[in-house]
Write a protein that holds these residues in place. Structure first.
Motif, PDB file in Angstrom:
ATOM      1  N   LEU A 145       0.841  -1.186   0.000  1.00 25.80           N
ATOM      2  CA  LEU A 145       0.000   0.000   0.000  1.00 25.80           C
ATOM      3  C   LEU A 145       0.882   1.243   0.000  1.00 25.80           C
ATOM      4  O   LEU A 145       1.929   1.266   0.642  1.00 25.80           O
ATOM      5  N   GLY A 146       0.445   2.269  -0.698  1.00 25.58           N
ATOM      6  CA  GLY A 146       1.187   3.521  -0.736  1.00 25.58           C
ATOM      7  C   GLY A 146       1.366   4.084  -2.131  1.00 25.58           C
ATOM      8  O   GLY A 146       1.648   5.261  -2.299  1.00 25.58           O
ATOM      9  N   ASP A 186      -6.929  10.197   2.269  1.00 29.19           N
ATOM     10  CA  ASP A 186      -5.883   9.675   3.149  1.00 29.19           C
ATOM     11  C   ASP A 186      -4.567   9.640   2.378  1.00 29.19           C
ATOM     12  O   ASP A 186      -4.366   8.796   1.492  1.00 29.19           O
ATOM     13  N   ARG A 187      -3.662  10.568   2.701  1.00 21.15           N
ATOM     14  CA  ARG A 187      -2.425  10.727   1.940  1.00 21.15           C
ATOM     15  C   ARG A 187      -1.570   9.479   1.923  1.00 21.15           C
ATOM     16  O   ARG A 187      -0.752   9.284   1.026  1.00 21.15           O
ATOM     17  N   ARG A 188      -1.751   8.593   2.900  1.00 14.97           N
ATOM     18  CA  ARG A 188      -0.899   7.421   3.008  1.00 14.97           C
ATOM     19  C   ARG A 188      -1.082   6.458   1.834  1.00 14.97           C
ATOM     20  O   ARG A 188      -0.172   5.683   1.515  1.00 14.97           O
ATOM     21  N   SER A 203      10.806  -5.464   0.772  1.00 11.91           N
ATOM     22  CA  SER A 203       9.362  -5.564   0.543  1.00 11.91           C
ATOM     23  C   SER A 203       8.635  -5.123   1.802  1.00 11.91           C
ATOM     24  O   SER A 203       8.963  -5.571   2.910  1.00 11.91           O
ATOM     25  N   TYR A 204       7.656  -4.241   1.642  1.00 12.88           N
ATOM     26  CA  TYR A 204       6.880  -3.717   2.759  1.00 12.88           C
ATOM     27  C   TYR A 204       5.405  -4.065   2.575  1.00 12.88           C
ATOM     28  O   TYR A 204       4.878  -4.002   1.465  1.00 12.88           O
ATOM     29  N   SER A 205       4.759  -4.412   3.658  1.00 11.02           N
ATOM     30  CA  SER A 205       3.319  -4.666   3.592  1.00 11.02           C
ATOM     31  C   SER A 205       2.586  -3.395   3.187  1.00 11.02           C
ATOM     32  O   SER A 205       1.601  -3.434   2.442  1.00 11.02           O
ATOM     33  N   CYS A 206       3.062  -2.270   3.686  1.00  8.40           N
ATOM     34  CA  CYS A 206       2.536  -0.960   3.323  1.00  8.40           C
ATOM     35  C   CYS A 206       3.631   0.054   3.610  1.00  8.40           C
ATOM     36  O   CYS A 206       4.555  -0.221   4.380  1.00  8.40           O
ATOM     37  N   GLN A 207       3.566   1.197   2.958  1.00  6.56           N
ATOM     38  CA  GLN A 207       4.621   2.186   3.163  1.00  6.56           C
ATOM     39  C   GLN A 207       4.669   2.614   4.632  1.00  6.56           C
ATOM     40  O   GLN A 207       3.680   2.504   5.362  1.00  6.56           O
TER      41      GLN A 207
END
Length: 272
Positions: free
Chosen positions: A13-14, A258-260, A39-43
């Protein structure tokens, strides 16, 4: 078509990092050679992220480079000092006369390093940018790289001449960092968002109307457009103007509050 070796993370996500690099480079007519730094699950702005680093970054690079040599190298989020050292060792193999190297020194914002980084990472980044043909730091990152007091500088941000002030403050930025050229990005100047372009002995300013909401991924989008346009034969000034205009249009087209979740640049990618 140019071959671009890309080092960046990928986030579930991001809408940022590698998720921005690949479609933009492809749209601009280039071949992508991506190597994921982590690797990230979300930023990281989500806070509850999980991450898995690439501890074999050099081995990945060796296997890839055995099959194709890049025309350009793009470096974004390095994850940690060890990974960044590995990236630096690969980048150092290629002379600038043969391979164009752009480094987006992603480290911090609002005057501070991101919580996932420390001073050792900063020192590693300082070594990497000496190898770069172009770097695209935001104002915080530029201050960190050049040893400039961010708080003192932004105390003058309400002055109508703040962008010109930044230009003066960073007059010797290329000498201090060792980079051949630079774009210092995202400088807030009232209703405008400014960029200082340092190209050899030349200094330029590029401004756009500022969008009130800031979104994840705009820096990745910006730096991707800059490198893609450079490889298409445009000057650094023109590449910066194209990138700044594109990011503004992408931000205005983004509907998620939501900026994220990131900038929705795909809505306007046909403008490239």
């Amino acid at each position: 078509m140019k071959n671009i070796l890309i080092y960046n993370d990928i986030s579930g996500l991001g809408n940022c990092s590698m998720a921005a690099n690949l479609p933009i480079f492809t749209k601009l007519g280039h071949y992508c050679m991506p190597i994921v730094t982590a690797s990230y699950s979300c930023q990281t702005g989500f806070g509850n992220f999980a991450a898995q680093r690439n501890s074999e970054i050099v081995q990945f690079s060796d296997r890839l480079l055995a099959n194709r040599i890049p025309d350009a190298i793009y470096v974004g989020f390095g994850n940690d000092g060890e990974v960044l050292q590995g990236v630096t060792s690969v980048v150092s193999r290629f002379p600038s006369k043969e391979v164009c190297k752009l480094v987006d020194p992603i480290m911090g914002d609002n005057g501070k390093l991101y919580p996932v980084f420390d001073d050792a990472y900063l020192q590693n980044m300082k070594r990497l940018v000496t190898l770069a043909d172009c770097i695209t730091p935001n104002l915080t990152e530029a201050c960190l790289l050049a040893g400039i007091n961010y708080a003192e500088l932004v105390n003058r941000s309400n002055e109508p001449t703040f962008l010109a002030t930044c230009g003066e403050v960073f007059t010797d930025f290329l000498t201090k960092t060792g980079a051949k050229s630079a774009v210092i990005t995202g400088i807030e100047c009232g209703k405008l968002l400014g960029n200082v372009v340092l190209d050899g002995n030349n200094r330029y300013f590029v401004t756009n109307e500022r969008v009130e909401v800031t979104y994840s991924g705009t820096g990745d989008v910006f730096s991707s457009v800059v490198l893609g346009e450079l490889l298409n034969g445009h000057s650094l000034l023109t590449a910066t103007q194209v990138a700044a205009n594109f990011v503004e249009k992408a931000a205005r087209a983004t509907t998620c509050s939501d900026r994220r979740f990131g900038v929705e640049f795909a809505k306007v990618i046909d403008l490239l």
